[in-house]
Design a protein around this motif. Sequence first.
Motif, PDB file in Angstrom:
ATOM      1  N   TRP A   8      -7.219   4.407   8.343  1.00 19.01           N
ATOM      2  CA  TRP A   8      -7.900   3.863   7.153  1.00 19.01           C
ATOM      3  C   TRP A   8      -8.588   2.544   7.478  1.00 19.01           C
ATOM      4  O   TRP A   8      -9.760   2.336   7.161  1.00 19.01           O
ATOM      5  CB  TRP A   8      -6.876   3.632   6.032  1.00 19.01           C
ATOM      6  CG  TRP A   8      -6.567   4.843   5.228  1.00 19.01           C
ATOM      7  CD1 TRP A   8      -5.467   5.649   5.353  1.00 19.01           C
ATOM      8  CD2 TRP A   8      -7.343   5.406   4.165  1.00 19.01           C
ATOM      9  NE1 TRP A   8      -5.516   6.676   4.448  1.00 19.01           N
ATOM     10  CE2 TRP A   8      -6.654   6.556   3.698  1.00 19.01           C
ATOM     11  CE3 TRP A   8      -8.545   5.063   3.567  1.00 19.01           C
ATOM     12  CZ2 TRP A   8      -7.139   7.345   2.669  1.00 19.01           C
ATOM     13  CZ3 TRP A   8      -9.027   5.845   2.531  1.00 19.01           C
ATOM     14  CH2 TRP A   8      -8.326   6.966   2.094  1.00 19.01           C
ATOM     15  N   GLN A  33       3.377   9.443  -1.341  1.00 19.22           N
ATOM     16  CA  GLN A  33       4.448   9.109  -0.388  1.00 19.22           C
ATOM     17  C   GLN A  33       5.790   9.002  -1.092  1.00 19.22           C
ATOM     18  O   GLN A  33       6.819   9.459  -0.588  1.00 19.22           O
ATOM     19  CB  GLN A  33       4.137   7.777   0.314  1.00 19.22           C
ATOM     20  CG  GLN A  33       3.296   7.927   1.569  1.00 19.22           C
ATOM     21  CD  GLN A  33       3.428   6.713   2.478  1.00 19.22           C
ATOM     22  OE1 GLN A  33       4.515   6.205   2.705  1.00 19.22           O
ATOM     23  NE2 GLN A  33       2.304   6.239   2.993  1.00 19.22           N
ATOM     24  N   SER A  39      -2.412   4.356   8.234  1.00 18.91           N
ATOM     25  CA  SER A  39      -3.113   3.156   7.746  1.00 18.91           C
ATOM     26  C   SER A  39      -4.037   2.596   8.813  1.00 18.91           C
ATOM     27  O   SER A  39      -5.043   1.960   8.507  1.00 18.91           O
ATOM     28  CB  SER A  39      -2.100   2.090   7.313  1.00 18.91           C
ATOM     29  OG  SER A  39      -1.422   1.565   8.431  1.00 18.91           O
ATOM     30  N   ARG A  95       2.605   1.779  -3.402  1.00 23.30           N
ATOM     31  CA  ARG A  95       1.683   2.167  -4.482  1.00 23.30           C
ATOM     32  C   ARG A  95       1.158   3.595  -4.301  1.00 23.30           C
ATOM     33  O   ARG A  95       0.490   4.119  -5.175  1.00 23.30           O
ATOM     34  CB  ARG A  95       0.501   1.191  -4.525  1.00 23.30           C
ATOM     35  CG  ARG A  95       0.891  -0.178  -5.068  1.00 23.30           C
ATOM     36  CD  ARG A  95      -0.239  -1.164  -4.922  1.00 23.30           C
ATOM     37  NE  ARG A  95       0.134  -2.480  -5.432  1.00 23.30           N
ATOM     38  CZ  ARG A  95      -0.593  -3.573  -5.264  1.00 23.30           C
ATOM     39  NH1 ARG A  95      -1.725  -3.518  -4.571  1.00 23.30           N
ATOM     40  NH2 ARG A  95      -0.187  -4.727  -5.751  1.00 23.30           N
ATOM     41  N   ASP A  96       1.456   4.180  -3.150  1.00 20.44           N
ATOM     42  CA  ASP A  96       1.022   5.541  -2.873  1.00 20.44           C
ATOM     43  C   ASP A  96       2.022   6.520  -3.509  1.00 20.44           C
ATOM     44  O   ASP A  96       3.115   6.747  -2.978  1.00 20.44           O
ATOM     45  CB  ASP A  96       0.943   5.760  -1.360  1.00 20.44           C
ATOM     46  CG  ASP A  96       0.355   7.121  -1.001  1.00 20.44           C
ATOM     47  OD1 ASP A  96       0.339   8.014  -1.868  1.00 20.44           O
ATOM     48  OD2 ASP A  96      -0.083   7.273   0.148  1.00 20.44           O
ATOM     49  N   LYS A  97       1.648   7.094  -4.649  1.00 17.41           N
ATOM     50  CA  LYS A  97       2.575   7.965  -5.382  1.00 17.41           C
ATOM     51  C   LYS A  97       2.937   9.212  -4.572  1.00 17.41           C
ATOM     52  O   LYS A  97       4.042   9.733  -4.667  1.00 17.41           O
ATOM     53  CB  LYS A  97       1.963   8.367  -6.725  1.00 17.41           C
ATOM     54  CG  LYS A  97       1.837   7.195  -7.689  1.00 17.41           C
ATOM     55  CD  LYS A  97       1.211   7.632  -9.009  1.00 17.41           C
ATOM     56  CE  LYS A  97       1.070   6.428  -9.939  1.00 17.41           C
ATOM     57  NZ  LYS A  97       0.377   6.780 -11.189  1.00 17.41           N
ATOM     58  N   SER A 152       3.093   6.492   8.223  1.00 19.01           N
ATOM     59  CA  SER A 152       2.613   5.144   7.878  1.00 19.01           C
ATOM     60  C   SER A 152       1.521   4.677   8.830  1.00 19.01           C
ATOM     61  O   SER A 152       0.719   3.809   8.492  1.00 19.01           O
ATOM     62  CB  SER A 152       3.782   4.144   7.896  1.00 19.01           C
ATOM     63  OG  SER A 152       4.231   3.939   9.222  1.00 19.01           O
ATOM     64  N   ARG A 156       0.826  -1.201   0.000  1.00 22.02           N
ATOM     65  CA  ARG A 156       0.000   0.000   0.000  1.00 22.02           C
ATOM     66  C   ARG A 156       0.870   1.265   0.000  1.00 22.02           C
ATOM     67  O   ARG A 156       0.575   2.232  -0.707  1.00 22.02           O
ATOM     68  CB  ARG A 156      -0.923   0.013   1.223  1.00 22.02           C
ATOM     69  CG  ARG A 156      -1.810   1.253   1.258  1.00 22.02           C
ATOM     70  CD  ARG A 156      -2.994   1.104   2.173  1.00 22.02           C
ATOM     71  NE  ARG A 156      -2.601   0.759   3.526  1.00 22.02           N
ATOM     72  CZ  ARG A 156      -3.466   0.518   4.493  1.00 22.02           C
ATOM     73  NH1 ARG A 156      -4.756   0.567   4.246  1.00 22.02           N
ATOM     74  NH2 ARG A 156      -3.062   0.222   5.696  1.00 22.02           N
ATOM     75  N   ALA A 157       1.949   1.229   0.786  1.00 23.57           N
ATOM     76  CA  ALA A 157       2.822   2.407   0.849  1.00 23.57           C
ATOM     77  C   ALA A 157       3.549   2.625  -0.471  1.00 23.57           C
ATOM     78  O   ALA A 157       3.680   3.762  -0.941  1.00 23.57           O
ATOM     79  CB  ALA A 157       3.827   2.240   1.982  1.00 23.57           C
TER      80      ALA A 157
END
Length: 266
Positions: free
Chosen positions: A89, A24, A86, A20-22, A83, A17-18
Amino acid sequence: MGYLVGVYAIWLREVKRALRDKGQLIGGVSRPLLWVLILGIGLNPYFRGEVYGETRFVVPYTYLQFIFPAVVVLNILYTSVQSAVSLIWDREFGFLREVMVSPMPRNLVLLGKVLGGATTAVIHGCMVLAVARFVGVQILWPQFFEALALMFVLSFGLTSFGIIVANYIRGFEGFGVFSNAIILPLYFTSSSVFPLDPALTRAQTLVVYPEWLVIVVEWNPLTYAVDAMRGILINFNQFAPMLGFQVVGIMAVVLFLAAMWEFRKV
């Protein structure tokens, strides 16, 4: 074995997830570049000069070399604490509730999340190390692995700290504002952008700097993380070389235990 697979699954989910987070990733690259290119190059000519009527070097390095280890710690600090968002979330969208009703112990769920955050932070720290050669810092393999170990222990503790903060904050916006209110004071009072001159005694230091600032710097655990990183990367320490490793190790254990305590309330 089943529990280990569960920890691995949570770790992998956090890392994927991290990565894929553009946002970040862009922040992980732009943040150190801004610090190194603008602040580092801008202040580089002023780092050495006249002090109390006699010419001497504050530290035997350029400002770029001096600030570089602190920028590594800054990237780890930001990524580790952020981080933990999350957790908000997962709580918001019900994923955390589904995990909590599984047979997996809560402490292992927490361990998977902390390991995932720590791994992501170490990757962001390595992004800074990748430009070491361009600022005049030579890193050999033994130094690289030593820095990697320090970065992991530091990010493990800071991610635990982020989990503690996230446990008290319900909204994404509130977490961002509150985490920045913690990150920036911690960073700026960690001897990251200016040194408490190791050539001075403590009494002399209290004459040069305001007493409250010296006390805040000395009581800030991040000071010792920055100092340990400088010891590894540019062989410069303001404090006893092993003190930084000891403080970072103790901080990581204490913060993880505190996160375990807080995670019982989730």
